[in-house]
Design a protein around this motif. Structure first.
Motif, mmCIF file in Angstrom:
data_model
loop_
_atom_site.group_PDB
_atom_site.id
_atom_site.type_symbol
_atom_site.label_atom_id
_atom_site.label_comp_id
_atom_site.label_asym_id
_atom_site.label_seq_id
_atom_site.Cartn_x
_atom_site.Cartn_y
_atom_site.Cartn_z
ATOM 1 N N GLN A 104 0.861 -1.189 0.000
ATOM 2 C CA GLN A 104 0.000 0.000 0.000
ATOM 3 C C GLN A 104 0.893 1.234 0.000
ATOM 4 O O GLN A 104 1.848 1.281 0.763
ATOM 5 C CB GLN A 104 -0.843 -0.001 1.268
ATOM 6 C CG GLN A 104 -2.058 -0.855 1.112
ATOM 7 C CD GLN A 104 -2.977 -0.759 2.300
ATOM 8 O OE1 GLN A 104 -2.788 0.068 3.182
ATOM 9 N NE2 GLN A 104 -3.964 -1.613 2.315
ATOM 10 N N PRO A 105 0.592 2.216 -0.820
ATOM 11 C CA PRO A 105 1.469 3.397 -0.894
ATOM 12 C C PRO A 105 1.582 4.109 0.458
ATOM 13 O O PRO A 105 0.606 4.180 1.206
ATOM 14 C CB PRO A 105 0.759 4.299 -1.902
ATOM 15 C CG PRO A 105 -0.253 3.470 -2.584
ATOM 16 C CD PRO A 105 -0.563 2.310 -1.709
ATOM 17 N N THR A 106 2.786 4.609 0.734
ATOM 18 C CA THR A 106 2.988 5.396 1.954
ATOM 19 C C THR A 106 2.376 6.784 1.728
ATOM 20 O O THR A 106 2.044 7.138 0.587
ATOM 21 C CB THR A 106 4.490 5.596 2.217
ATOM 22 O OG1 THR A 106 5.030 6.319 1.086
ATOM 23 C CG2 THR A 106 5.213 4.273 2.351
ATOM 24 N N LEU A 136 -6.115 -1.711 -10.434
ATOM 25 C CA LEU A 136 -6.843 -2.898 -9.965
ATOM 26 C C LEU A 136 -7.494 -2.618 -8.610
ATOM 27 O O LEU A 136 -8.645 -2.206 -8.544
ATOM 28 C CB LEU A 136 -5.889 -4.091 -9.908
ATOM 29 C CG LEU A 136 -5.478 -4.620 -11.303
ATOM 30 C CD1 LEU A 136 -4.188 -5.403 -11.251
ATOM 31 C CD2 LEU A 136 -6.607 -5.489 -11.882
ATOM 32 N N VAL A 137 -6.700 -2.770 -7.531
ATOM 33 C CA VAL A 137 -7.293 -2.576 -6.194
ATOM 34 C C VAL A 137 -7.868 -1.160 -6.051
ATOM 35 O O VAL A 137 -8.941 -0.954 -5.472
ATOM 36 C CB VAL A 137 -6.267 -2.925 -5.075
ATOM 37 C CG1 VAL A 137 -5.105 -1.957 -5.048
ATOM 38 C CG2 VAL A 137 -6.931 -2.970 -3.719
ATOM 39 N N VAL A 138 -7.161 -0.199 -6.629
ATOM 40 C CA VAL A 138 -7.622 1.193 -6.515
ATOM 41 C C VAL A 138 -8.985 1.373 -7.204
ATOM 42 O O VAL A 138 -9.917 1.943 -6.640
ATOM 43 C CB VAL A 138 -6.567 2.174 -7.095
ATOM 44 C CG1 VAL A 138 -7.096 3.596 -7.136
ATOM 45 C CG2 VAL A 138 -5.283 2.115 -6.276
ATOM 46 N N ASP A 159 -12.435 2.042 -5.308
ATOM 47 C CA ASP A 159 -12.626 3.492 -5.449
ATOM 48 C C ASP A 159 -11.675 4.301 -4.580
ATOM 49 O O ASP A 159 -12.056 5.360 -4.047
ATOM 50 C CB ASP A 159 -14.069 3.863 -5.055
ATOM 51 C CG ASP A 159 -14.952 3.992 -6.287
ATOM 52 O OD1 ASP A 159 -14.416 4.292 -7.365
ATOM 53 O OD2 ASP A 159 -16.172 3.787 -6.145
ATOM 54 N N LEU A 160 -10.447 3.806 -4.432
ATOM 55 C CA LEU A 160 -9.508 4.481 -3.528
ATOM 56 C C LEU A 160 -9.139 5.876 -4.021
ATOM 57 O O LEU A 160 -8.813 6.762 -3.233
ATOM 58 C CB LEU A 160 -8.231 3.643 -3.359
ATOM 59 C CG LEU A 160 -8.414 2.245 -2.770
ATOM 60 C CD1 LEU A 160 -7.073 1.522 -2.649
ATOM 61 C CD2 LEU A 160 -9.066 2.333 -1.391
ATOM 62 N N GLN A 161 -9.213 6.062 -5.344
ATOM 63 C CA GLN A 161 -8.840 7.370 -5.909
ATOM 64 C C GLN A 161 -9.690 8.503 -5.321
ATOM 65 O O GLN A 161 -9.243 9.643 -5.248
ATOM 66 C CB GLN A 161 -8.921 7.347 -7.447
ATOM 67 C CG GLN A 161 -10.297 7.431 -8.063
ATOM 68 C CD GLN A 161 -11.112 6.154 -7.921
ATOM 69 O OE1 GLN A 161 -10.613 5.159 -7.433
ATOM 70 N NE2 GLN A 161 -12.362 6.185 -8.318
HETATM 71 P P1 AMP Z 1 0.982 -8.379 -0.050
HETATM 72 O O1 AMP Z 1 1.348 -8.470 -1.493
HETATM 73 O O2 AMP Z 1 0.167 -9.541 0.421
HETATM 74 O O3 AMP Z 1 2.136 -8.081 0.824
HETATM 75 O O4 AMP Z 1 -0.004 -7.141 0.115
HETATM 76 C C1 AMP Z 1 0.266 -5.890 -0.377
HETATM 77 C C2 AMP Z 1 -1.035 -5.129 -0.390
HETATM 78 O O5 AMP Z 1 -0.778 -3.817 -0.835
HETATM 79 C C3 AMP Z 1 -2.074 -5.738 -1.311
HETATM 80 O O6 AMP Z 1 -3.282 -5.843 -0.665
HETATM 81 C C4 AMP Z 1 -2.139 -4.734 -2.453
HETATM 82 O O7 AMP Z 1 -3.405 -4.678 -3.065
HETATM 83 C C5 AMP Z 1 -1.799 -3.446 -1.734
HETATM 84 N N1 AMP Z 1 -1.313 -2.429 -2.671
HETATM 85 C C6 AMP Z 1 -0.250 -2.473 -3.483
HETATM 86 N N2 AMP Z 1 -0.175 -1.374 -4.253
HETATM 87 C C7 AMP Z 1 -1.239 -0.601 -3.936
HETATM 88 C C8 AMP Z 1 -1.731 0.653 -4.382
HETATM 89 N N3 AMP Z 1 -1.090 1.360 -5.328
HETATM 90 N N4 AMP Z 1 -2.845 1.140 -3.813
HETATM 91 C C9 AMP Z 1 -3.482 0.440 -2.859
HETATM 92 N N5 AMP Z 1 -3.090 -0.746 -2.382
HETATM 93 C C10 AMP Z 1 -1.973 -1.272 -2.916
#
Ligand code: AMP
Ligand code: MG
Length: 289
Positions: free
Chosen positions: A94-96, A130-132, A136-138
């Motif tokens: 997850q982005p810092t 994808l996850v974003v 709807d994280l944007q």
């Molecule tokens: P893992 O690969 O199990 O260590 O988990 C990393 C997590 O970070 C996953 O749930 C990804 O979906 C999340 N993640 C990676 N990049 C992003 C991003 N740009 N925005 C939101 N979540 C992210």
């Protein structure tokens, strides 16, 4: 090569539901595949050695998949065959808050390897579509209103275009980006999650959030398919690999790595005549020592 049928470069559509998650369709024998994986690992090591010595081209393998598809173990087993000096592994979490203060490719650019190296991206900028997109994280991002108030579809269409352009930019700057999607079935994911819960040595790999994402399994499949079709290109293809049997996934990945490194035609640098003459002089000096 077995990996060919799983390659998508934009010339044909990818229909995820028609693609296998296991090795049955390829009618392979496990013992033979294990032997061939070993020989691919050796070939990879020697190709990588020349790529590193030459230092002309950087190669990036992007690994994308749902949880428990085998990203970590692929990195460990397949990439373990390469010389650690010229390998960079980068996991995108997850982005810092600092990363969120920048455009989504900022952290990717910082993670690019020098030419001559092989980088493995364990997840990548593809999470940003994808996850974003799925969550709807944007909407919670600190961005200008003109950006956030745009139609959601348009926002992500632009990101697809930015990704295509970025990968073309990298290709034109002597990098190759090869994307690998580990295609896992829902049943096998369940089995692997149960194992993570039941085996104490695997507990750390499981989080309750994984179940929340599993509930979106079908939505993720649809979105992956869209993303793959939007971003597959000749210079930066996708491979959609069956992931239910790790021994087979590892074999296919080893094929892809060999094929990609070969396509860089790595060759040890040849010394100029002057430099060779200087070497001969050094040799003579050492012998007479
Ligand atoms: P893992 O690969 O199990 O260590 O988990 C990393 C997590 O970070 C996953 O749930 C990804 O979906 C999340 N993640 C990676 N990049 C992003 C991003 N740009 N925005 C939101 N979540 C992210
Ligand atoms: Mg995880």
């Amino acid at each position: 090569m077995k990996c060919e049928r799983y390659r998508f470069d934009g010339s044909k559509p990818c229909d995820l539901r028609k693609l296998p998650c296991d090795s049955k369709a390829d009618r392979v024998e496990k013992a033979e595949i294990l032997t061939r994986t070993e020989s691919n690992l050796k070939e990879m090591a020697s190709l990588h050695d020349a790529l590193y010595a030459e230092g002309r081209e950087g190669v990036i393998f992007v690994l994308q998949a749902l949880d428990a598809a085998g990203k970590d173990s692929t990195v460990k087993h397949v990439m373990g065959g390469l010389n650690p000096q010229g390998v960079v592994v980068h996991s995108f979490k997850q982005p810092t808050s600092e990363e969120l203060q920048h455009d989504f490719l900022w952290r990717v650019n910082k993670a690019l390897p020098p030419r001559g190296s092989v980088a493995i991206f364990n997840r990548s900028y593809y999470e940003d579509v994808l996850v974003v997109q799925l969550h709807d994280l944007q909407k919670s991002y600190q961005m200008a209103r003109r950006v956030l108030e745009e139609d959601k579809k348009k926002f992500f269409r632009k990101r697809y275009r930015q990704i295509r352009d970025y990968e073309e930019y990298l290709y034109d700057n002597s990098y190759r980006v090869v994307k690998i999607f580990l295609h896992l079935s829902k049943e096998e994911q369940k089995k692997r999650f149960l194992e993570r819960i039941e085996k104490p040595s695997k507990n750390w790999k499981f989080s309750a959030a994984d179940l929340r994402e599993r509930a979106l399994f079908d939505k993720y499949q649809d979105l992956y398919q869209e993303v793959i079709n939007e971003t597959a290109s000749e210079y930066s293809p996708w491979y959609v690999l069956p992931a239910d049997q790790k021994w087979y996934t590892r074999y296919l990945v080893s094929e892809i790595v060999v094929k990609t490194l070969k396509s860089c035609h790595p060759a040890y640098p040849r010394l100029s005549e002057e430099a060779q003459a200087a070497l001969a002089q050094c040799k003579k000096q050492l012998k007479d020592d």
